[in-house]
Scaffold this active site. Structure first.
Site, PDB file in Angstrom:
ATOM      1  CG  PHE A  93      -1.265   1.328   1.616  1.00  0.00           C
ATOM      2  CD1 PHE A  93      -1.670   1.986   0.662  1.00  0.00           C
ATOM      3  CD2 PHE A  93      -1.615   1.598   2.976  1.00  0.00           C
ATOM      4  CE1 PHE A  93      -2.760   2.950   0.642  1.00  0.00           C
ATOM      5  CE2 PHE A  93      -1.993   2.768   3.136  1.00  0.00           C
ATOM      6  CZ  PHE A  93      -2.441   3.956   2.715  1.00  0.00           C
ATOM      7  CB  THR A 123       0.182  -8.505   2.278  1.00  0.00           C
ATOM      8  OG1 THR A 123       0.977  -7.417   2.290  1.00  0.00           O
ATOM      9  CG2 THR A 123      -0.015  -9.401   2.935  1.00  0.00           C
ATOM     10  N   GLY A 124       1.376  -7.645  -1.046  1.00  0.00           N
ATOM     11  CA  GLY A 124       1.662  -6.594  -2.134  1.00  0.00           C
ATOM     12  C   GLY A 124       1.388  -7.411  -3.892  1.00  0.00           C
ATOM     13  CB  ALA A 153       7.049  -4.781   7.865  1.00  0.00           C
ATOM     14  CE1 TYR A 183       4.135  -3.872  12.466  1.00  0.00           C
ATOM     15  CE2 TYR A 183       2.238  -2.308  13.450  1.00  0.00           C
ATOM     16  CZ  TYR A 183       3.088  -2.186  12.039  1.00  0.00           C
ATOM     17  OH  TYR A 183       3.461  -1.684  11.662  1.00  0.00           O
ATOM     18  CE  LYS A 215       7.088  -2.169  11.479  1.00  0.00           C
ATOM     19  NZ  LYS A 215       7.557  -1.722   9.873  1.00  0.00           N
ATOM     20  CB  ILE A 217     -17.313   0.094  16.027  1.00  0.00           C
ATOM     21  CG1 ILE A 217     -17.551   1.044  15.158  1.00  0.00           C
ATOM     22  CG2 ILE A 217     -15.990   0.148  17.006  1.00  0.00           C
ATOM     23  CD1 ILE A 217     -17.975   2.087  15.538  1.00  0.00           C
ATOM     24  NE  ARG A 257      -8.999  -4.745  15.527  1.00  0.00           N
ATOM     25  CZ  ARG A 257      -8.822  -4.374  14.458  1.00  0.00           C
ATOM     26  NH1 ARG A 257      -8.898  -5.240  13.154  1.00  0.00           N
ATOM     27  NH2 ARG A 257      -8.085  -3.062  14.241  1.00  0.00           N
TER      28      ARG A 257
END
Ligand code: NAD
Length: 301
Positions: A14, A37-38, A75, A140, A144, A198, A264
């Site tokens: 993205f 994912t690209g 990533a 994640y 980072k 949501i 989540r």
């Protein structure tokens, strides 16, 4: 930045595809991506594509030959995926960053790293400055923290010029997939006339930053003399997820309503960037407001 040979890892993704397209206007662009994912079609036609795994040092070393700046974006981006597969996420996100830093050290290249607001976890005060302690809440985020910290250590230890950019919640055209983020998820559901989902109570806040602004921050980082440090890439404004739902429903004229699902794991509560340092040292300031960005996205559909 012009007339350079640059490498964009994750350049089919993205943010990476927007960055590659902008760089390709006046630079020789290479894209290293495994297309997990690209999207191959998102890579600009003039770019040289290297298909491979960023955590494989031999692949990265080859891709870096003759490169003077590397934008490292490849990533595993999904917090959920990092929660279910922390070892894989570590391999790509941390080992991948080390492979890039090592190759940059050999090639004497500058590294512009895609770090994340996830490094802060739930910050003690808002807006969050880059000096805030890093207390991530997900694997994640921990990846980072390691990547961001290694990058600065590489400048201190080996003189590799690095800039780590802590993106807040990026959104914009071309975001897709099951983990694409709340803006795209809301737009898809509003378009289909379905209720917006949501997670949690919706009062969690985020600093939504348009991808065109993220690209501008990367360009600024490629030439700044202020290296060896990290910057926030956000707008300095925040909106709650419920407010975002209202903006999207409003802009679409949809009234399909809202459905709440459980919060989540690993999600942070509030997030908003302090933007002062990026403004004074990088000369970077976000330009696109959330409402503008959403209206533009809807106009494209
Ligand atoms: P994305 O998933 O669209 O892009 C990631 C790209 O990396 C994809 O093209 C994917 O195929 C590639 N990739 C994944 N694993 C790879 C591997 N092992 N080897 C080579 N390529 C691999 O995600 P994005 O939103 O464009 O994120 C880009 C960067 O920005 C990431 O580093 C992400 O952590 C960071 N970031 C994004 C956001 C956001 O809001 N989107 C926020 C903070 C930080």
């Amino acid at each position: 930045l012009r007339g350079r040979t640059v490498l964009v890892t994750g350049g089919a993704g993205f943010i990476g595809s927007h960055l590659s397209a902008r760089l390709a206007v006046d630079n020789d662009v290479r894209v290293l991506d495994d297309f997990s994912t690209g999207d191959r079609d998102a890579v600009p036609e003039t770019a040289t594509v290297i298909e491979g795994d960023v955590s494989d040092p031999a692949v990265v070393e080859r891709a870096m030959t003759g490169v003077d700046t590397v934008f490292h974006l490849a990533a595993v981006v999904s917090v959920e995926e990092s929660v279910s597969e922390p070892t894989r996420s570590h391999r790509v996100n941390v080992d991948g960053t080390l492979a890039v830093l090592e190759a940059a050290r050999d090639a004497a290249a500058r590294v512009v790293l895609a770090s994340s607001a996830a490094v802060y976890g739930n910050p003690s005060s808002l807006p969050v400055t880059v000096d805030e302690p890093m207390t991530p809440r997900s694997p994640y985020g921990a990846d980072k923290v390691a990547a961001d910290t290694y990058a600065r250590a590489y400048e201190a230890s080996y003189g590799v010029p690095i800039v780590a950019l802590r993106y807040f919640n990026a959104y914009g055209p071309g975001q897709r997939g099951p983990y694409s983020g709340v803006v795209e998820a809301f737009l898809e559901r509003a378009e289909a006339g379905q209720p917006l989902v949501i997670h949690g109570d919706g009062e969690q806040t985020r600093d939504f930053v348009h991808v065109s602004d993220v690209v501008r921050a990367n360009l600024a980082a490629a030439t700044t003399e202020h290296t060896g440090t990290s910057y926030n890439v956000g707008t300095g404004e925040s909106a709650s997820v419920s407010e975002l739902a209202d903006i999207v429903a409003d802009a679409f004229g949809s009234d399909a309503g809202i459905r709440h699902e459980p919060a989540r794991p690993g999600d942070v509560r509030h997030s908003r960037a302090a933007t002062e340092r990026a403004r004074t040292e990088l000369g970077f300031e976000a330009r696109v407001s959330l409402r503008q960005g959403i209206t533009d996205l809807i106009g494209r559909r």
